[in-house]
Scaffold this motif. Structure first.
Motif, mmCIF file in Angstrom:
data_model
loop_
_atom_site.group_PDB
_atom_site.id
_atom_site.type_symbol
_atom_site.label_atom_id
_atom_site.label_comp_id
_atom_site.label_asym_id
_atom_site.label_seq_id
_atom_site.Cartn_x
_atom_site.Cartn_y
_atom_site.Cartn_z
ATOM 1 N N VAL A 52 2.533 -3.089 -16.252
ATOM 2 C CA VAL A 52 2.186 -1.638 -16.468
ATOM 3 C C VAL A 52 1.876 -0.908 -14.800
ATOM 4 O O VAL A 52 2.438 -0.340 -14.460
ATOM 5 N N ALA A 53 1.054 -1.748 -14.467
ATOM 6 C CA ALA A 53 0.577 -1.444 -12.989
ATOM 7 C C ALA A 53 1.870 -1.223 -11.831
ATOM 8 O O ALA A 53 2.022 -0.654 -11.090
ATOM 9 N N ALA A 54 2.428 -2.469 -12.174
ATOM 10 C CA ALA A 54 3.777 -2.668 -11.075
ATOM 11 C C ALA A 54 4.592 -1.412 -11.241
ATOM 12 O O ALA A 54 5.085 -0.841 -10.490
ATOM 13 N N GLU A 58 4.718 1.564 -8.625
ATOM 14 C CA GLU A 58 6.090 1.064 -7.944
ATOM 15 C C GLU A 58 5.799 -0.164 -6.866
ATOM 16 O O GLU A 58 6.151 0.252 -5.850
ATOM 17 N N VAL A 59 5.190 -1.032 -7.365
ATOM 18 C CA VAL A 59 4.771 -2.214 -6.630
ATOM 19 C C VAL A 59 5.584 -3.438 -7.370
ATOM 20 O O VAL A 59 5.404 -3.610 -8.568
ATOM 21 N N SER A 60 5.911 -4.164 -6.621
ATOM 22 C CA SER A 60 6.510 -5.725 -7.427
ATOM 23 C C SER A 60 5.279 -6.366 -7.981
ATOM 24 O O SER A 60 4.266 -6.494 -7.753
ATOM 25 N N ASP A 62 4.943 -9.572 -8.257
ATOM 26 C CA ASP A 62 4.554 -10.749 -7.345
ATOM 27 C C ASP A 62 3.441 -10.153 -6.337
ATOM 28 O O ASP A 62 2.605 -10.922 -6.043
ATOM 29 N N LYS A 63 3.770 -9.005 -5.761
ATOM 30 C CA LYS A 63 2.918 -8.390 -4.777
ATOM 31 C C LYS A 63 1.795 -7.910 -5.381
ATOM 32 O O LYS A 63 0.162 -8.298 -4.909
ATOM 33 N N LEU A 64 1.660 -7.617 -6.614
ATOM 34 C CA LEU A 64 0.595 -7.259 -7.342
ATOM 35 C C LEU A 64 -0.386 -8.452 -7.600
ATOM 36 O O LEU A 64 -1.482 -8.629 -7.188
ATOM 37 N N ARG A 65 0.366 -9.327 -8.090
ATOM 38 C CA ARG A 65 -0.327 -10.891 -8.348
ATOM 39 C C ARG A 65 -1.142 -11.351 -6.848
ATOM 40 O O ARG A 65 -2.475 -12.046 -6.937
ATOM 41 N N ARG A 66 -0.581 -11.017 -5.762
ATOM 42 C CA ARG A 66 -1.053 -11.492 -4.456
ATOM 43 C C ARG A 66 -2.217 -10.659 -4.187
ATOM 44 O O ARG A 66 -3.335 -11.130 -3.726
ATOM 45 N N TRP A 67 -2.079 -9.550 -4.398
ATOM 46 C CA TRP A 67 -3.205 -8.581 -4.283
ATOM 47 C C TRP A 67 -4.378 -8.837 -5.034
ATOM 48 O O TRP A 67 -5.472 -8.731 -4.671
ATOM 49 N N CYS A 68 -4.234 -9.093 -6.427
ATOM 50 C CA CYS A 68 -5.295 -9.624 -7.289
ATOM 51 C C CYS A 68 -5.950 -10.670 -6.803
ATOM 52 O O CYS A 68 -7.146 -10.667 -6.774
ATOM 53 N N ARG A 69 -5.299 -11.687 -6.183
ATOM 54 C CA ARG A 69 -5.838 -12.811 -5.690
ATOM 55 C C ARG A 69 -6.658 -12.800 -4.261
ATOM 56 O O ARG A 69 -7.656 -12.863 -3.973
ATOM 57 N N ASP A 70 -5.782 -12.024 -3.475
ATOM 58 C CA ASP A 70 -6.190 -11.862 -1.934
ATOM 59 C C ASP A 70 -7.351 -10.769 -1.798
ATOM 60 O O ASP A 70 -8.216 -10.640 -1.185
ATOM 61 N N SER A 84 -7.254 -2.976 -11.752
ATOM 62 C CA SER A 84 -8.337 -2.186 -11.745
ATOM 63 C C SER A 84 -7.447 -0.841 -11.148
ATOM 64 O O SER A 84 -7.051 -0.731 -9.792
ATOM 65 N N ILE A 85 -7.136 0.371 -12.064
ATOM 66 C CA ILE A 85 -6.667 1.549 -11.309
ATOM 67 C C ILE A 85 -7.205 1.836 -10.099
ATOM 68 O O ILE A 85 -6.751 2.298 -9.244
#
Length: 94
Positions: A52-54, A58-60, A62-70, A84-85
């Motif tokens: 839903v966030a992606a 308008e973010v992929s 995969d990029k969101l998963r990376r941002w979540c981790r990093d 987190s919004i």
């Protein structure tokens, strides 16, 4: 035009003014969460699922998963990332 007609017009104008005030008040943006209140970023009302966030931001995925981790913009719950919004808004500058 009679006095009754003029009174009716005045009543309609007053009603429209009240309606305009209500609409304007409803359209006011909600205040942004305080950055200092970062613990509340992960309150249930501030979390959305990663897909839903992606779409919303308008973010992929995969990029969101990376941002979540990093960058800590999300949290794993039951094997799924919840984003987190407030944190993603701060991260992308919206």
């Amino acid at each position: 035009m009679t006095n009754n007609d003029l009174a009716l017009i005045d009543e309609v104008i007053a009603t429209l003014k009240r309606l305009r005030e209500r609409v304007a008040k409803a359209a006011e943006p909600e205040p942004a969460p305080d950055v200092a209140d970062a613990d509340d970023d992960f309150a249930p009302g501030n979390l959305i699922e990663l897909p839903v966030a992606a779409q919303r931001f308008e973010v992929s995925k995969d990029k969101l998963r990376r941002w979540c981790r990093d960058y800590g913009i999300g949290v794993l719950q039951g094997g799924r990332w919840m984003v987190s919004i407030p944190r993603i808004r701060r991260h992308i500058g919206r």
